[in-house]
Write an enzyme that holds these catalytic residues in place. Structure first.
Site, PDB file in Angstrom:
ATOM      1  N   GLY A  50     -37.445  10.865 -12.510  1.00  0.00           N
ATOM      2  CA  GLY A  50     -38.538  10.878 -11.536  1.00  0.00           C
ATOM      3  C   GLY A  50     -39.428  12.112 -11.542  1.00  0.00           C
ATOM      4  O   GLY A  50     -40.360  12.218 -10.744  1.00  0.00           O
ATOM      5  N   LYS A 103     -41.530  12.508 -16.534  1.00  0.00           N
ATOM      6  CA  LYS A 103     -41.368  12.486 -17.994  1.00  0.00           C
ATOM      7  C   LYS A 103     -42.314  11.482 -18.644  1.00  0.00           C
ATOM      8  O   LYS A 103     -43.003  11.790 -19.603  1.00  0.00           O
ATOM      9  CB  LYS A 103     -39.934  12.059 -18.382  1.00  0.00           C
ATOM     10  CG  LYS A 103     -38.867  13.038 -18.053  1.00  0.00           C
ATOM     11  CD  LYS A 103     -37.499  12.547 -18.526  1.00  0.00           C
ATOM     12  CE  LYS A 103     -37.092  11.226 -17.904  1.00  0.00           C
ATOM     13  NZ  LYS A 103     -36.872  11.281 -16.458  1.00  0.00           N
ATOM     14  N   THR A 104     -42.328  10.259 -18.074  1.00  0.00           N
ATOM     15  CA  THR A 104     -43.163   9.221 -18.674  1.00  0.00           C
ATOM     16  C   THR A 104     -44.640   9.605 -18.591  1.00  0.00           C
ATOM     17  O   THR A 104     -45.376   9.467 -19.577  1.00  0.00           O
ATOM     18  CB  THR A 104     -42.929   7.862 -17.968  1.00  0.00           C
ATOM     19  OG1 THR A 104     -41.522   7.597 -18.007  1.00  0.00           O
ATOM     20  CG2 THR A 104     -43.688   6.743 -18.637  1.00  0.00           C
ATOM     21  N   ASP A 148     -35.757   5.067 -22.778  1.00  0.00           N
ATOM     22  CA  ASP A 148     -35.141   5.048 -21.452  1.00  0.00           C
ATOM     23  C   ASP A 148     -34.802   3.593 -21.136  1.00  0.00           C
ATOM     24  O   ASP A 148     -35.683   2.737 -21.198  1.00  0.00           O
ATOM     25  CB  ASP A 148     -36.178   5.593 -20.437  1.00  0.00           C
ATOM     26  CG  ASP A 148     -35.593   5.682 -19.030  1.00  0.00           C
ATOM     27  OD1 ASP A 148     -34.539   5.071 -18.781  1.00  0.00           O
ATOM     28  OD2 ASP A 148     -36.214   6.355 -18.196  1.00  0.00           O
TER      29      ASP A 148
HETATM   30  N1  LIG Z   1     -48.516  15.482 -11.558  1.00  0.00           N
HETATM   31  C1  LIG Z   1     -48.358  14.380 -10.828  1.00  0.00           C
HETATM   32  N2  LIG Z   1     -49.055  14.199  -9.702  1.00  0.00           N
HETATM   33  C2  LIG Z   1     -48.906  13.091  -8.971  1.00  0.00           C
HETATM   34  N3  LIG Z   1     -48.061  12.094  -9.259  1.00  0.00           N
HETATM   35  C3  LIG Z   1     -47.315  12.212 -10.374  1.00  0.00           C
HETATM   36  C4  LIG Z   1     -47.442  13.351 -11.229  1.00  0.00           C
HETATM   37  N4  LIG Z   1     -46.588  13.181 -12.264  1.00  0.00           N
HETATM   38  C5  LIG Z   1     -45.970  12.011 -12.074  1.00  0.00           C
HETATM   39  N5  LIG Z   1     -46.402  11.424 -10.948  1.00  0.00           N
HETATM   40  C6  LIG Z   1     -45.977  10.148 -10.393  1.00  0.00           C
HETATM   41  O1  LIG Z   1     -44.564  10.211 -10.148  1.00  0.00           O
HETATM   42  C7  LIG Z   1     -43.955   8.957 -10.397  1.00  0.00           C
HETATM   43  C8  LIG Z   1     -42.829   9.122 -11.404  1.00  0.00           C
HETATM   44  O2  LIG Z   1     -43.419   9.544 -12.633  1.00  0.00           O
HETATM   45  P1  LIG Z   1     -42.811   9.143 -14.027  1.00  0.00           P
HETATM   46  O3  LIG Z   1     -42.525   7.691 -14.092  1.00  0.00           O
HETATM   47  O4  LIG Z   1     -43.707   9.738 -15.043  1.00  0.00           O
HETATM   48  O5  LIG Z   1     -41.441   9.940 -13.952  1.00  0.00           O
HETATM   49  P2  LIG Z   1     -40.146   9.841 -14.889  1.00  0.00           P
HETATM   50  O6  LIG Z   1     -39.551  11.192 -14.897  1.00  0.00           O
HETATM   51  O7  LIG Z   1     -40.499   9.253 -16.181  1.00  0.00           O
HETATM   52  O8  LIG Z   1     -39.267   8.839 -14.056  1.00  0.00           O
HETATM   53  P3  LIG Z   1     -37.964   8.019 -14.550  1.00  0.00           P
HETATM   54  O9  LIG Z   1     -36.939   9.026 -14.867  1.00  0.00           O
HETATM   55  O10 LIG Z   1     -37.638   7.208 -13.343  1.00  0.00           O
HETATM   56  O11 LIG Z   1     -38.403   7.206 -15.734  1.00  0.00           O
HETATM   57  C9  LIG Z   1     -45.066   8.031 -10.889  1.00  0.00           C
HETATM   58  O12 LIG Z   1     -45.521   7.269  -9.800  1.00  0.00           O
HETATM   59  C10 LIG Z   1     -46.156   8.989 -11.365  1.00  0.00           C
HETATM   60  O13 LIG Z   1     -47.462   8.447 -11.235  1.00  0.00           O
END
Ligand SMILES: Nc1ncnc2c1ncn2[C@@H]1O[C@H](COP(=O)(O)OP(=O)(O)OP(=O)(O)O)[C@@H](O)[C@H]1O
Length: 407
Positions: free
Chosen positions: A92, A95-96, A119
């Site tokens: 969360g 990363k994505t 993932d």
């Molecule tokens: N810099 C940012 N500002 C605002 N929102 C963000 C930012 N970076 C990520 N987000 C939001 O946070 C949420 C989680 O982001 P993301 O899916 O990239 O995380 P992740 O680490 O890949 O999660 P997971 O481990 O569940 O796959 C998404 O809704 C994304 O739009």
């Protein structure tokens, strides 16, 4: 309504086309630091003061003298030889979003790019706001140069592994051997703990096999065009196990293959009974041997300082930074090259009397301070990514984020 200085494509929100690109969540409660020029599809700074703030807050900078001299995006984009970027961190943290924004930036900089999700809970399709499912190469609409996405289906990969091991020495052979009264070999099978491996696969197995699968794809001519490969990896725990898995699987598969040889000689007397089964076992052995080779390649790839970089993504909280520190320590132990740490979702300083924002920001600054004093993290180049007030979805939004983060 109290307003806070989040990064927002504020003026653009008036435009209906951009409303489609960005959700307008919270847009009324923010003061825009950036504005959007629809013609050029790029965000520009709103004022000189804000530019100064933007540059001082969100550019690539080191928290301490880096051990290695790491340049910014120029260093990442330089050269046409193939490079792999693996983005990993706690669930969360973004990363994505960071992986997808890096892939867009590479593609817009002239690199035919492939972004891969290993993932098990894919979110690439959500991030790009396009359907990228299906386990094959899917073109991403938007960037200037080719950008393709690949979401590996972990269940399918695991099933392939399961059937290959079952045919070549797993539980299928075990049952068969018991039926034939060859008990002493069953004992050796027990030692391999194959049943356990197949019935409750260790976390990380899916990902190891997924990455092995990507390696297999990359050998084919269809994939030879890609000069940048960005991996959106699973959350930290999986990644850590993934690092030791290739060794584990390498050893297990080696044992399976040896055992298979023994089985073949033990059953030579009744070979005629085998018939078709023998052929499918040979196929399975071949597949396992190939998987083993790919596992070795994955292990080598992770440790190849010239071709690979693991980028840790985190957020400014004590918990996330502690976890990142442990991740870095484990990566170091495994000789996986790490140069950069992205701290995402940083709140800009509050220009208003928003108490919540002020307290939150103070908390974040405390967490950021931890990095400076952390033996594992202080030597990394720190990239600060702002918390923006819209969800990062779609290529224009990813370009926006990428232009801030990857400099
Ligand atoms: N810099 C940012 N500002 C605002 N929102 C963000 C930012 N970076 C990520 N987000 C939001 O946070 C949420 C989680 O982001 P993301 O899916 O990239 O995380 P992740 O680490 O890949 O999660 P997971 O481990 O569940 O796959 C998404 O809704 C994304 O739009």
């Amino acid at each position: 309504m109290a307003s806070c200085s989040l990064i927002t494509p504020a003026s653009s929100l008036a435009s209906s086309s951009l409303r489609k690109l960005f959700s307008s969540r919270n847009s009324m409660a923010t003061v825009g630091l950036l504005s959007f020029a629809p013609k050029t599809s790029s965000f520009i700074l709103h004022s000189i003061k804000q530019r100064a703030y933007h540059e001082s807050s969100f550019r690539v900078r080191s928290v301490a003298a880096p051990v290695e001299d790491v340049a910014g995006f120029d260093d990442m984009v330089a050269g046409t030889q193939r490079k792999y970027y693996m983005l990993g961190g706690k669930g969360g943290v973004g990363k994505t979003s960071c992986a997808a924004s890096l892939a867009v930036k590479f593609a817009n900089s002239g690199h035919p790019t492939l972004v891969v999700s290993t993932d098990p809970a894919h979110s690439l399709s959500d991030s790009f706001a396009q359907d990228l499912t299906g386990g094959t190469l899917v073109p991403v609409d938007g960037p200037e140069y080719p950008l393709f996405a690949l979401e590996i289906n972990p269940d399918k990969s695991r099933e392939e592994f399961r059937s290959a091991t079952q045919k070549s020495g797993g539980t299928g052979v075990k049952d068969f051997m018991e039926g034939m009264g060859l008990g002493m070999l069953v004992e050796q099978l027990g030692e391999l703990k194959l049943g356990e491996l197949l019935d409750t696969p260790p976390p990380g197995l899916d990902e190891a096999i997924a990455i092995a699968k990507v390696m297999q794809f990359l050998e084919s001519p269809e994939y030879s065009m890609f000069t940048r490969i960005v991996f959106d990896t699973a959350p930290t725990g999986h990644t850590l196990r993934l690092l030791s898995l290739p060794d584990f699987l390498d050893a297990s598969i080696g044992k399976i293959l040896k055992l298979r040889q023994k089985i073949t000689s033990a059953t030579s007397a009744i070979k005629s009974v085998f018939g078709q089964e023998q052929t499918s076992q040979q196929d399975a052995s071949y597949k396992l041997e190939r998987l083993r080779e790919r596992m070795i390649k994955v292990r080598e790839l992770f440790r190849d300082t010239d071709a690979t970089e693991f980028v840790i993504v985190t957020i400014p909280t004590v918990m996330a930074i502690s976890e990142s520190s442990r991740l870095r320590a484990s990566l170091k132990k495994e000789n996986v090259p790490v140069k950069r740490l992205v701290v995402n979702q940083i709140l800009p300083p509050s220009t208003t009397d928003c108490k919540f924002c002020a307290v939150k920001r103070k908390d974040q600054l405390r967490a950021l301070d931890m990095i400076q004093n952390d033996p594992e993290l202080s030597s990394l180049t720190l990239i600060q990514g702002p918390l923006v007030d819209v969800e990062i979805r779609g290529v224009p939004a990813l370009k926006f984020l990428g232009d801030i983060i990857w400099k």
